[in-house]
Write a protein that holds these residues in place. Structure first.
Motif, mmCIF file in Angstrom:
data_model
loop_
_atom_site.group_PDB
_atom_site.id
_atom_site.type_symbol
_atom_site.label_atom_id
_atom_site.label_comp_id
_atom_site.label_asym_id
_atom_site.label_seq_id
_atom_site.Cartn_x
_atom_site.Cartn_y
_atom_site.Cartn_z
ATOM 1 N N ASP A 127 -1.065 4.091 -26.726
ATOM 2 C CA ASP A 127 -1.046 4.694 -25.388
ATOM 3 C C ASP A 127 -1.336 6.186 -25.460
ATOM 4 O OD1 ASP A 127 -0.478 2.275 -24.185
ATOM 5 O OD2 ASP A 127 1.675 2.670 -23.982
ATOM 6 N N ALA A 128 -0.745 6.867 -26.433
ATOM 7 C CA ALA A 128 -0.965 8.310 -26.581
ATOM 8 C C ALA A 128 -2.435 8.602 -26.891
ATOM 9 C CB ALA A 128 -0.072 8.870 -27.680
ATOM 10 N N PHE A 129 -2.986 7.898 -27.860
ATOM 11 C CA PHE A 129 -4.385 8.125 -28.228
ATOM 12 C C PHE A 129 -5.319 7.730 -27.086
ATOM 13 C CE2 PHE A 129 -2.799 7.314 -32.741
ATOM 14 C CZ PHE A 129 -2.532 8.659 -32.942
ATOM 15 N N GLY A 130 -5.024 6.631 -26.435
ATOM 16 C CA GLY A 130 -5.850 6.179 -25.321
ATOM 17 C C GLY A 130 -5.835 7.164 -24.162
ATOM 18 N N SER A 131 -4.689 7.759 -23.900
ATOM 19 C CA SER A 131 -4.589 8.742 -22.815
ATOM 20 C C SER A 131 -5.466 9.955 -23.089
ATOM 21 C CB SER A 131 -3.140 9.193 -22.630
ATOM 22 O OG SER A 131 -2.353 8.121 -22.195
ATOM 23 N N VAL A 132 -5.438 10.434 -24.314
ATOM 24 C CA VAL A 132 -6.265 11.584 -24.680
ATOM 25 C C VAL A 132 -7.742 11.226 -24.559
ATOM 26 C CG1 VAL A 132 -6.927 13.106 -26.591
ATOM 27 C CG2 VAL A 132 -4.510 12.647 -26.150
ATOM 28 N N ASP A 133 -8.112 10.056 -25.046
ATOM 29 C CA ASP A 133 -9.515 9.627 -24.952
ATOM 30 C C ASP A 133 -9.965 9.467 -23.499
ATOM 31 O OD1 ASP A 133 -9.956 9.630 -27.686
ATOM 32 O OD2 ASP A 133 -9.565 7.482 -27.913
ATOM 33 N N ARG A 134 -9.105 8.872 -22.671
ATOM 34 C CA ARG A 134 -9.464 8.690 -21.255
ATOM 35 C C ARG A 134 -9.600 10.033 -20.545
ATOM 36 N NH1 ARG A 134 -5.901 4.695 -22.031
ATOM 37 N NH2 ARG A 134 -4.196 5.769 -20.982
ATOM 38 N N ALA A 135 -8.713 10.970 -20.850
ATOM 39 C CA ALA A 135 -8.806 12.302 -20.238
ATOM 40 C C ALA A 135 -10.122 12.972 -20.629
ATOM 41 C CB ALA A 135 -7.619 13.167 -20.661
ATOM 42 N N ARG A 136 -10.460 12.903 -21.902
ATOM 43 C CA ARG A 136 -11.714 13.497 -22.380
ATOM 44 C C ARG A 136 -12.911 12.865 -21.677
ATOM 45 N NH1 ARG A 136 -12.745 11.637 -27.967
ATOM 46 N NH2 ARG A 136 -13.260 9.823 -26.727
ATOM 47 N N ASP A 137 -12.924 11.544 -21.604
ATOM 48 C CA ASP A 137 -14.044 10.840 -20.978
ATOM 49 C C ASP A 137 -14.141 11.130 -19.483
ATOM 50 O OD1 ASP A 137 -14.471 9.815 -23.507
ATOM 51 O OD2 ASP A 137 -13.647 7.829 -23.038
ATOM 52 N N THR A 138 -13.003 11.209 -18.815
ATOM 53 C CA THR A 138 -12.984 11.511 -17.389
ATOM 54 C C THR A 138 -13.499 12.922 -17.123
ATOM 55 O OG1 THR A 138 -11.153 9.984 -17.002
ATOM 56 C CG2 THR A 138 -11.506 11.691 -15.341
ATOM 57 N N LEU A 139 -13.071 13.864 -17.952
ATOM 58 C CA LEU A 139 -13.551 15.241 -17.796
ATOM 59 C C LEU A 139 -15.053 15.326 -18.016
ATOM 60 C CD1 LEU A 139 -10.574 17.066 -19.482
ATOM 61 C CD2 LEU A 139 -11.307 17.344 -17.099
ATOM 62 N N PHE A 140 -15.555 14.571 -18.978
ATOM 63 C CA PHE A 140 -16.999 14.541 -19.211
ATOM 64 C C PHE A 140 -17.735 14.013 -17.980
ATOM 65 C CE2 PHE A 140 -20.848 12.282 -20.468
ATOM 66 C CZ PHE A 140 -21.549 13.312 -21.073
ATOM 67 N N THR A 141 -17.222 12.935 -17.413
ATOM 68 C CA THR A 141 -17.838 12.337 -16.225
ATOM 69 C C THR A 141 -17.793 13.309 -15.050
ATOM 70 O OG1 THR A 141 -17.231 10.121 -16.957
ATOM 71 C CG2 THR A 141 -17.718 10.386 -14.614
ATOM 72 N N LEU A 142 -16.660 13.969 -14.861
ATOM 73 C CA LEU A 142 -16.548 14.942 -13.776
ATOM 74 C C LEU A 142 -17.535 16.092 -13.953
ATOM 75 C CD1 LEU A 142 -12.674 15.175 -13.339
ATOM 76 C CD2 LEU A 142 -14.325 14.276 -11.676
ATOM 77 N N THR A 143 -17.664 16.570 -15.165
ATOM 78 C CA THR A 143 -18.600 17.659 -15.445
ATOM 79 C C THR A 143 -20.029 17.235 -15.125
ATOM 80 O OG1 THR A 143 -17.152 18.538 -17.164
ATOM 81 C CG2 THR A 143 -19.430 19.223 -17.244
ATOM 82 N N ALA A 144 -20.397 16.042 -15.556
ATOM 83 C CA ALA A 144 -21.751 15.543 -15.292
ATOM 84 C C ALA A 144 -21.981 15.340 -13.796
ATOM 85 C CB ALA A 144 -21.979 14.240 -16.047
ATOM 86 N N ASP A 145 -20.986 14.792 -13.106
ATOM 87 C CA ASP A 145 -21.122 14.586 -11.657
ATOM 88 C C ASP A 145 -21.264 15.911 -10.925
ATOM 89 O OD1 ASP A 145 -20.924 11.870 -12.023
ATOM 90 O OD2 ASP A 145 -18.857 11.708 -11.280
ATOM 91 N N LEU A 146 -20.476 16.880 -11.323
ATOM 92 C CA LEU A 146 -20.531 18.188 -10.686
ATOM 93 C C LEU A 146 -21.876 18.865 -10.947
ATOM 94 C CD1 LEU A 146 -18.829 20.075 -8.966
ATOM 95 C CD2 LEU A 146 -17.991 21.116 -11.064
ATOM 96 N N ALA A 147 -22.388 18.758 -12.153
ATOM 97 C CA ALA A 147 -23.692 19.343 -12.472
ATOM 98 C C ALA A 147 -24.783 18.693 -11.637
ATOM 99 C CB ALA A 147 -23.990 19.170 -13.961
ATOM 100 N N HIS A 148 -24.679 17.383 -11.482
ATOM 101 C CA HIS A 148 -25.673 16.645 -10.699
ATOM 102 C C HIS A 148 -25.611 17.046 -9.222
ATOM 103 C CE1 HIS A 148 -27.766 13.548 -8.593
ATOM 104 N NE2 HIS A 148 -27.888 12.741 -9.605
ATOM 105 N N ALA A 149 -24.417 17.289 -8.711
ATOM 106 C CA ALA A 149 -24.239 17.566 -7.289
ATOM 107 C C ALA A 149 -24.402 19.042 -6.937
ATOM 108 C CB ALA A 149 -22.867 17.096 -6.844
ATOM 109 N N SER A 150 -24.396 19.928 -7.904
ATOM 110 C CA SER A 150 -24.371 21.360 -7.590
ATOM 111 C C SER A 150 -25.585 21.815 -6.782
ATOM 112 C CB SER A 150 -24.223 22.191 -8.858
ATOM 113 O OG SER A 150 -25.325 22.001 -9.712
ATOM 114 N N GLY A 151 -26.755 21.296 -7.082
ATOM 115 C CA GLY A 151 -27.944 21.657 -6.317
ATOM 116 C C GLY A 151 -27.836 21.234 -4.864
ATOM 117 N N ALA A 152 -27.366 20.036 -4.638
ATOM 118 C CA ALA A 152 -27.222 19.532 -3.271
ATOM 119 C C ALA A 152 -26.149 20.303 -2.516
ATOM 120 C CB ALA A 152 -26.883 18.047 -3.297
ATOM 121 N N VAL A 153 -25.055 20.616 -3.195
ATOM 122 C CA VAL A 153 -23.984 21.377 -2.549
ATOM 123 C C VAL A 153 -24.486 22.766 -2.168
ATOM 124 C CG1 VAL A 153 -21.722 22.455 -2.899
ATOM 125 C CG2 VAL A 153 -22.094 20.096 -3.618
#
Length: 131
Positions: free
Chosen positions: A32-58
C-alpha cells in the motif's frame, strides 16, 4: 493417525496460519505504501501533461491578464511535485520492492497450501499495487 499426532498437526497448521497472517498484513502495508507513492507520481505526471495540453486553450479564452502567469506557476509547481514524487519512488525503490513483495507473497501462499490451508481463509492478498 493417533490423537496426539492429529493434535500436533493442528498445532503446526495453526502456527503456520498465524505467521502467514502476520506476514501478509505486513506485506500488504508495504505494498500500500509503495503503491500510494507510485500512484501519486503517476497522477502528477498526468496532471502536468493535461495542464500543458490545455494551457494554449486557456490562454486563448482568458480575459484576465493574471490567468497565464497563474497557469505557468501551477505547471511549475506540478513539475516540482512530480519530480519530488519520482525522487521518493526512486529512494524507496518501489519497483524493486514490488517484485520482492510479490515473491514473498507467493512463498507464503505456497507454504499455506503445503500445510493444507486455503490461502483465501487466511487473509485477502490483494494489497496495494504490488501486483
Amino acid at each position: 493417525m493417533t490423537s496426539k499426532t492429529t493434535l500436533q498437526m493442528d498445532f503446526v497448521r495453526e502456527a503456520v496460519r498465524e505467521k502467514a497472517t502476520r506476514e501478509l498484513v505486513a506485506l500488504n502495508q508495504r505494498a500500500d505504501a509503495f503503491g500510494s507513492v507510485d500512484r501519486a507520481r503517476d497522477t502528477l505526471f498526468t496532471l502536468t501533461a493535461d495542464l500543458a495540453h490545455a494551457s494554449g486553450a486557456v490562454a486563448a479564452v482568458a480575459t484576465d491578464a493574471t490567468v497565464v502567469p497563474r497557469m505557468k506557476k501551477l505547471r511549475k509547481l506540478l513539475d516540482e511535485a512530480h519530480a519530488l514524487a519520482t525522487e521518493l519512488a526512486d529512494t524507496l525503490g518501489t519497483d524493486a520492492h514490488r517484485e520482492a513483495l510479490n515473491a514473498s507473497r507467493a512463498a507464503i501462499l505456497e507454504a499455506l497450501r503445503a500445510s493444507g490451508i486455503d490461502p483465501e481463509t487466511v487473509l485477502p492478498t490483494t494489497g496495494g499495487d504490488a501486483q
